[in-house]
Write a protein that holds these residues in place. Structure first.
Motif, mmCIF file in Angstrom:
data_model
loop_
_atom_site.group_PDB
_atom_site.id
_atom_site.type_symbol
_atom_site.label_atom_id
_atom_site.label_comp_id
_atom_site.label_asym_id
_atom_site.label_seq_id
_atom_site.Cartn_x
_atom_site.Cartn_y
_atom_site.Cartn_z
ATOM 1 N N GLY A 56 0.794 -1.217 0.000
ATOM 2 C CA GLY A 56 0.000 0.000 0.000
ATOM 3 C C GLY A 56 0.826 1.265 0.000
ATOM 4 O O GLY A 56 0.296 2.357 -0.224
ATOM 5 N N ALA A 57 2.134 1.136 0.265
ATOM 6 C CA ALA A 57 2.993 2.316 0.297
ATOM 7 C C ALA A 57 3.089 2.935 -1.095
ATOM 8 O O ALA A 57 3.145 2.233 -2.100
ATOM 9 C CB ALA A 57 4.384 1.942 0.796
ATOM 10 N N ARG A 58 3.094 4.258 -1.139
ATOM 11 C CA ARG A 58 3.227 4.968 -2.405
ATOM 12 C C ARG A 58 4.707 5.196 -2.714
ATOM 13 O O ARG A 58 5.488 5.561 -1.841
ATOM 14 C CB ARG A 58 2.512 6.314 -2.354
ATOM 15 C CG ARG A 58 2.666 7.138 -3.629
ATOM 16 C CD ARG A 58 1.878 8.413 -3.569
ATOM 17 N NE ARG A 58 0.445 8.147 -3.674
ATOM 18 C CZ ARG A 58 -0.180 7.962 -4.831
ATOM 19 N NH1 ARG A 58 0.497 7.990 -5.961
ATOM 20 N NH2 ARG A 58 -1.470 7.754 -4.861
ATOM 21 N N VAL A 59 5.066 4.953 -3.961
ATOM 22 C CA VAL A 59 6.435 5.194 -4.409
ATOM 23 C C VAL A 59 6.392 5.975 -5.714
ATOM 24 O O VAL A 59 5.404 5.932 -6.464
ATOM 25 C CB VAL A 59 7.210 3.869 -4.619
ATOM 26 C CG1 VAL A 59 7.345 3.105 -3.323
ATOM 27 C CG2 VAL A 59 6.535 2.996 -5.679
ATOM 28 N N TYR B 11 6.737 8.898 -12.082
ATOM 29 C CA TYR B 11 5.383 8.352 -12.125
ATOM 30 C C TYR B 11 5.021 7.799 -10.748
ATOM 31 O O TYR B 11 5.884 7.319 -10.011
ATOM 32 C CB TYR B 11 5.276 7.237 -13.164
ATOM 33 C CG TYR B 11 5.295 7.720 -14.598
ATOM 34 C CD1 TYR B 11 4.152 7.650 -15.398
ATOM 35 C CD2 TYR B 11 6.449 8.244 -15.163
ATOM 36 C CE1 TYR B 11 4.161 8.073 -16.713
ATOM 37 C CE2 TYR B 11 6.469 8.685 -16.478
ATOM 38 C CZ TYR B 11 5.322 8.597 -17.247
ATOM 39 O OH TYR B 11 5.335 9.026 -18.550
ATOM 40 N N ALA B 12 3.744 7.857 -10.413
ATOM 41 C CA ALA B 12 3.272 7.395 -9.112
ATOM 42 C C ALA B 12 2.815 5.944 -9.187
ATOM 43 O O ALA B 12 2.181 5.516 -10.153
ATOM 44 C CB ALA B 12 2.122 8.272 -8.629
ATOM 45 N N SER B 13 3.121 5.192 -8.140
ATOM 46 C CA SER B 13 2.736 3.792 -8.078
ATOM 47 C C SER B 13 2.539 3.393 -6.622
ATOM 48 O O SER B 13 2.837 4.167 -5.713
ATOM 49 C CB SER B 13 3.821 2.915 -8.727
ATOM 50 O OG SER B 13 3.442 1.557 -8.718
ATOM 51 N N ARG B 14 2.017 2.177 -6.416
ATOM 52 C CA ARG B 14 1.839 1.651 -5.062
ATOM 53 C C ARG B 14 2.380 0.226 -4.990
ATOM 54 O O ARG B 14 2.309 -0.530 -5.958
ATOM 55 C CB ARG B 14 0.365 1.658 -4.655
ATOM 56 C CG ARG B 14 -0.220 3.034 -4.419
ATOM 57 C CD ARG B 14 -1.626 2.943 -3.840
ATOM 58 N NE ARG B 14 -2.253 4.245 -3.704
ATOM 59 C CZ ARG B 14 -2.086 5.056 -2.676
ATOM 60 N NH1 ARG B 14 -1.299 4.681 -1.681
ATOM 61 N NH2 ARG B 14 -2.697 6.218 -2.619
#
Length: 279
Positions: A93-96, A109-112
């Motif tokens: 669930g952490a955003r990277v 770019y955003a991912s989880r």
């Protein structure tokens, strides 16, 4: 690279050119003014060309001559070359933020994180991430074997590391499989996160003040709007002026450094998400 200033007092400084200051990635060293005053700490992200131009128009940016890297970092005392997933505290669930190094370009770019592989004999585990996205852009184009750079914000700090793309899949949904993290580096963080950005906002001095420019210590009624992870967020809060930049002669305006006095938990989470998307 520019030449170092020969100063008789204080630390030796290296004057920076715009090309020396990277965009959309954490700084490996602090940026200071000609007199040594801190402008941007290690780990700060200069988001775009407009912000970089503003920096060089208003100041004479330098870096410490003996500051080749990030310097001492807070944490558990573990050396960077020994950091692991467990040290990062990276959970499902952490955003990277992800940046490609090949055909995918240099944008973040955003991912989880959606999962990890079973630990191998050496303890390493692969990462499973959602398809990295950026608002207004198509999905990132990743190739098997490509190296990618990731930035993760966890409860234990801000970390930057490299992975290799092991696989991409579109079934049952789009996701990416990455190798175990390599070259994990803990970035120095501040008690209060700072991020240069450009957002339209309305503000006015709290009370009956009517001065056009705020001063350090003033409390402002601030309203602004942003979008993160497909969600529109409206913030109405009080901000304390912590820094006032030089006044531009042409416009009579100045750049402010603001600290939010109080935010709702949902707003804090949304702002962290916004920062991760633009880090």
């Amino acid at each position: 690279m520019s030449q170092a200033n020969a100063a008789s007092e204080g630390p030796a400084l290296v004057r920076l050119d715009p090309a020396d200051v990277p965009l959309s990635m954490p700084l490996d060293w602090p940026i200071v003014a000609a007199d040594g005053a801190l402008l941007f700490d290690t780990g700060t992200v200069i988001p775009d060309e407009a912000a970089r131009q503003f920096l060089f128009q208003q100041f004479e940016p330098h870096r410490p001559a003996d500051h080749a890297g990030g310097g001492p970092t807070p944490g558990d005392g573990t050396r960077d070359d020994l950091l692991t997933l467990e040290h990062m505290g990276l959970n499902i669930g952490a955003r990277v933020g992800m940046r490609g190094t090949g055909t995918s370009g240099s944008s973040m770019y955003a991912s989880r994180v959606i999962g990890f592989s079973h630990a191998r004999r050496n303890g390493e585990r692969s990462l499973f991430l959602t398809q990295p996205q950026m608002q207004g852009h198509g999905p990132i184009d990743l190739s098997r074997g490509e190296q990618v750079e990731l930035v993760a914000l966890t409860g234990k700090g801000v970390f930057r590391f490299m992975c290799t793309v092991d696989a991409t899949s579109r079934e049952p949904f789009s996701y990416v499989v990455l190798s175990a993290p390599g070259a994990i580096r803990r970035l120095r963080t501040r008690k209060f996160a700072r991020m240069p950005t450009r957002l339209a906002a309305r503000f006015s001095p709290e009370g009956d003040g009517a001065e056009q420019l705020a001063r350090v210590g003033d409390r402002l009624q601030l309203s602004f709007h942003f979008n993160t992870d497909g969600t529109d967020v409206q913030v109405d809060t009080i901000a304390i002026v912590r820094h006032v930049g030089e006044i531009e002669a042409a416009t009579g305006t100045a750049a402010y450094g603001l600290e939010f006095e109080a935010l709702e938990p949902s707003q804090r989470i949304a702002l962290k998400s916004f920062m991760a998307e633009h880090s």
